[in-house]
Design a protein around this motif. Structure first.
Motif, PDB file in Angstrom:
ATOM      1  N   PRO A 159       0.931  -1.177  -0.125  1.00  0.00           N
ATOM      2  CA  PRO A 159      -0.050   0.092   0.197  1.00  0.00           C
ATOM      3  C   PRO A 159       0.884   1.145  -0.196  1.00  0.00           C
ATOM      4  O   PRO A 159       1.901   1.309   0.528  1.00  0.00           O
ATOM      5  N   MET A 160       0.317   2.232  -0.660  1.00  0.00           N
ATOM      6  CA  MET A 160       1.260   3.521  -0.832  1.00  0.00           C
ATOM      7  C   MET A 160       1.722   4.089   0.483  1.00  0.00           C
ATOM      8  O   MET A 160       2.786   4.444   0.567  1.00  0.00           O
ATOM      9  N   GLN A 161       0.719   3.966   1.630  1.00  0.00           N
ATOM     10  CA  GLN A 161       1.062   4.834   2.853  1.00  0.00           C
ATOM     11  C   GLN A 161       1.901   3.795   3.425  1.00  0.00           C
ATOM     12  O   GLN A 161       2.570   4.142   4.411  1.00  0.00           O
ATOM     13  N   GLU A 162       2.354   2.487   3.135  1.00  0.00           N
ATOM     14  CA  GLU A 162       3.229   1.586   3.790  1.00  0.00           C
ATOM     15  C   GLU A 162       4.830   1.419   2.989  1.00  0.00           C
ATOM     16  O   GLU A 162       5.478   0.780   3.652  1.00  0.00           O
ATOM     17  N   PHE A 163       4.758   2.140   1.966  1.00  0.00           N
ATOM     18  CA  PHE A 163       5.823   2.051   0.894  1.00  0.00           C
ATOM     19  C   PHE A 163       6.761   2.709   1.782  1.00  0.00           C
ATOM     20  O   PHE A 163       6.924   3.986   1.941  1.00  0.00           O
ATOM     21  N   VAL A 164       8.234   2.114   2.097  1.00  0.00           N
ATOM     22  CA  VAL A 164       9.268   2.602   2.653  1.00  0.00           C
ATOM     23  C   VAL A 164      10.524   2.623   1.981  1.00  0.00           C
ATOM     24  O   VAL A 164      10.747   1.319   1.388  1.00  0.00           O
ATOM     25  N   SER A 165      11.168   3.714   1.534  1.00  0.00           N
ATOM     26  CA  SER A 165      12.344   3.646   0.798  1.00  0.00           C
ATOM     27  C   SER A 165      13.560   4.843   0.957  1.00  0.00           C
ATOM     28  O   SER A 165      12.890   5.779   1.659  1.00  0.00           O
ATOM     29  N   ASN A 166      14.407   4.606   0.510  1.00  0.00           N
ATOM     30  CA  ASN A 166      15.293   5.736   0.458  1.00  0.00           C
ATOM     31  C   ASN A 166      15.428   5.904  -0.949  1.00  0.00           C
ATOM     32  O   ASN A 166      16.581   5.565  -1.639  1.00  0.00           O
ATOM     33  N   PRO A 167      14.724   7.086  -1.475  1.00  0.00           N
ATOM     34  CA  PRO A 167      15.070   7.420  -2.870  1.00  0.00           C
ATOM     35  C   PRO A 167      16.106   7.883  -3.363  1.00  0.00           C
ATOM     36  O   PRO A 167      16.584   7.616  -4.433  1.00  0.00           O
ATOM     37  N   LEU A 168      16.976   8.493  -2.522  1.00  0.00           N
ATOM     38  CA  LEU A 168      18.353   8.757  -2.876  1.00  0.00           C
ATOM     39  C   LEU A 168      19.119   7.485  -3.231  1.00  0.00           C
ATOM     40  O   LEU A 168      19.825   7.663  -4.563  1.00  0.00           O
ATOM     41  N   SER A 169      18.953   6.674  -2.609  1.00  0.00           N
ATOM     42  CA  SER A 169      19.722   5.242  -2.669  1.00  0.00           C
ATOM     43  C   SER A 169      19.073   4.582  -3.910  1.00  0.00           C
ATOM     44  O   SER A 169      19.817   3.960  -4.665  1.00  0.00           O
ATOM     45  N   LEU A 170      17.928   4.753  -3.961  1.00  0.00           N
ATOM     46  CA  LEU A 170      17.082   3.714  -5.250  1.00  0.00           C
ATOM     47  C   LEU A 170      17.623   4.206  -6.282  1.00  0.00           C
ATOM     48  O   LEU A 170      18.053   3.378  -7.256  1.00  0.00           O
ATOM     49  N   PHE A 171      17.733   5.710  -6.787  1.00  0.00           N
ATOM     50  CA  PHE A 171      18.104   6.090  -7.984  1.00  0.00           C
ATOM     51  C   PHE A 171      19.551   6.227  -8.118  1.00  0.00           C
ATOM     52  O   PHE A 171      19.971   5.763  -9.196  1.00  0.00           O
TER      53      PHE A 171
ATOM     54  N   SER B 149      19.509   6.579 -13.295  1.00  0.00           N
ATOM     55  CA  SER B 149      19.989   6.906 -11.805  1.00  0.00           C
ATOM     56  C   SER B 149      19.845   8.514 -11.472  1.00  0.00           C
ATOM     57  O   SER B 149      19.905   9.026 -10.566  1.00  0.00           O
ATOM     58  N   TRP B 150      18.782   8.966 -12.236  1.00  0.00           N
ATOM     59  CA  TRP B 150      18.206  10.385 -12.079  1.00  0.00           C
ATOM     60  C   TRP B 150      16.724  10.427 -11.986  1.00  0.00           C
ATOM     61  O   TRP B 150      15.929   9.710 -12.642  1.00  0.00           O
ATOM     62  N   GLY B 151      16.258  10.846 -10.984  1.00  0.00           N
ATOM     63  CA  GLY B 151      14.697  10.975 -10.734  1.00  0.00           C
ATOM     64  C   GLY B 151      14.250  11.138  -9.544  1.00  0.00           C
ATOM     65  O   GLY B 151      15.417  11.256  -8.358  1.00  0.00           O
ATOM     66  N   SER B 152      13.059  11.140  -8.890  1.00  0.00           N
ATOM     67  CA  SER B 152      12.611  11.356  -7.402  1.00  0.00           C
ATOM     68  C   SER B 152      11.149  10.616  -7.531  1.00  0.00           C
ATOM     69  O   SER B 152      10.633  10.415  -8.386  1.00  0.00           O
ATOM     70  N   LEU B 153      11.143  10.599  -6.357  1.00  0.00           N
ATOM     71  CA  LEU B 153       9.851   9.997  -5.655  1.00  0.00           C
ATOM     72  C   LEU B 153       9.136  10.874  -4.841  1.00  0.00           C
ATOM     73  O   LEU B 153       9.989  11.512  -4.055  1.00  0.00           O
ATOM     74  N   GLY B 154       7.855  11.289  -4.956  1.00  0.00           N
ATOM     75  CA  GLY B 154       7.206  12.173  -3.922  1.00  0.00           C
ATOM     76  C   GLY B 154       5.917  12.075  -4.111  1.00  0.00           C
ATOM     77  O   GLY B 154       5.036  11.454  -4.515  1.00  0.00           O
ATOM     78  N   THR B 155       5.241  13.707  -3.820  1.00  0.00           N
ATOM     79  CA  THR B 155       3.690  13.785  -3.654  1.00  0.00           C
ATOM     80  C   THR B 155       3.617  15.144  -4.805  1.00  0.00           C
ATOM     81  O   THR B 155       4.498  16.217  -4.218  1.00  0.00           O
ATOM     82  N   LEU B 156       2.665  15.238  -5.421  1.00  0.00           N
ATOM     83  CA  LEU B 156       2.555  16.243  -6.340  1.00  0.00           C
ATOM     84  C   LEU B 156       1.017  16.262  -6.535  1.00  0.00           C
ATOM     85  O   LEU B 156       0.627  15.277  -7.314  1.00  0.00           O
ATOM     86  N   TRP B 157       0.603  17.270  -6.675  1.00  0.00           N
ATOM     87  CA  TRP B 157      -1.085  17.264  -7.049  1.00  0.00           C
ATOM     88  C   TRP B 157      -1.825  16.297  -6.353  1.00  0.00           C
ATOM     89  O   TRP B 157      -2.710  15.679  -6.768  1.00  0.00           O
ATOM     90  N   ASN B 158      -1.409  16.127  -5.210  1.00  0.00           N
ATOM     91  CA  ASN B 158      -2.020  14.984  -4.094  1.00  0.00           C
ATOM     92  C   ASN B 158      -1.969  13.751  -4.569  1.00  0.00           C
ATOM     93  O   ASN B 158      -2.915  12.893  -4.255  1.00  0.00           O
ATOM     94  N   LYS B 159      -1.294  13.424  -5.308  1.00  0.00           N
ATOM     95  CA  LYS B 159      -0.720  12.023  -6.084  1.00  0.00           C
ATOM     96  C   LYS B 159       0.469  11.447  -5.718  1.00  0.00           C
ATOM     97  O   LYS B 159       1.373  12.584  -5.729  1.00  0.00           O
ATOM     98  N   PRO B 160       0.664  10.332  -5.588  1.00  0.00           N
ATOM     99  CA  PRO B 160       2.220   9.771  -5.310  1.00  0.00           C
ATOM    100  C   PRO B 160       2.704   9.717  -6.585  1.00  0.00           C
ATOM    101  O   PRO B 160       2.010   9.216  -7.685  1.00  0.00           O
ATOM    102  N   VAL B 161       3.715  10.260  -6.984  1.00  0.00           N
ATOM    103  CA  VAL B 161       4.622  10.394  -8.246  1.00  0.00           C
ATOM    104  C   VAL B 161       6.001  10.222  -8.297  1.00  0.00           C
ATOM    105  O   VAL B 161       6.675  10.078  -7.273  1.00  0.00           O
TER     106      VAL B 161
END
Length: 173
Positions: free
Chosen positions: A5-17, A40-52
């Motif tokens: 579930p999106m609310q339970e997804f745990v990661s280190n986005p800096l390490s992932l990319f 190896s470039w990118g990001s994860l976050g929230t934009l426009w009330n959506k996980p992106v």
């Protein structure tokens, strides 16, 4: 591979990319018309009330045409044993032949998207494109950024709504 579930997804986005790399794949799994590239470039976050997920592709890359014509894309992360395959997929072009045939990776259909995902992945993000824009060199506030563009082949940024996360919950949940 479990749904996370999106609310339970745990990661280190800096390490992932930056250290882990992703395979960015776009196109149509059913027809076999798709391409994948290591990013190896990118990001994860929230934009426009959506996980992106935010990814960047140069227009000179073969994957660019697939990103332009497909409504979606996948991001897949892998264990360290696949590092050499990801290295090769990031340096060889799909224009020159079936580069996936030179790996042990298995493309499979996504659950919610047309683009393929990979059976060996430990993390799969299925994304629907919701925005794209070209990087504008006039907007770079740090002149050092231009050093990444000696050919002036500025990336196009894609923002995808993350529709589903699947992964190994011991690692990502």
């Amino acid at each position: 591979m479990n749904l996370i579930p999106m609310q339970e997804f745990v990661s280190n986005p800096l390490s992932l990319f930056d250290r882990g790399w992703f395979l960015l794949t776009s196109g149509d799994y059913t027809s076999g018309r798709f391409n994948t590239m290591t990013i190896s470039w990118g990001s994860l976050g929230t934009l426009w009330n959506k996980p992106v997920a935010q990814v960047f592709v140069r227009p000179t890359r073969h994957t660019f045409s697939f990103m332009e014509s497909s409504p979606d894309f996948s991001l897949c992360a892998f264990p360290a044993e696949y590092r050499s395959a990801l290295q090769m997929l990031g340096t060889q072009s799909g224009r020159d032949g079936n580069k996936l045939a030179n790996t042990s990776l298995t493309p499979v259909g996504g659950d919610l998207i047309h683009s393929p995902v990979f059976a060996e992945a430990t993390l799969i993000l299925e994304c629907r494109k919701i925005y794209a824009d070209d990087l504008d060199p006039d907007q770079f506030k740090d002149p050092a950024v231009l050093g990444h563009y000696p050919e002036r082949d500025f990336h196009r940024m894609y923002i995808g709504e993350i529709l589903q996360v699947r992964g190994d919950p011991a690692v990502f949940g």
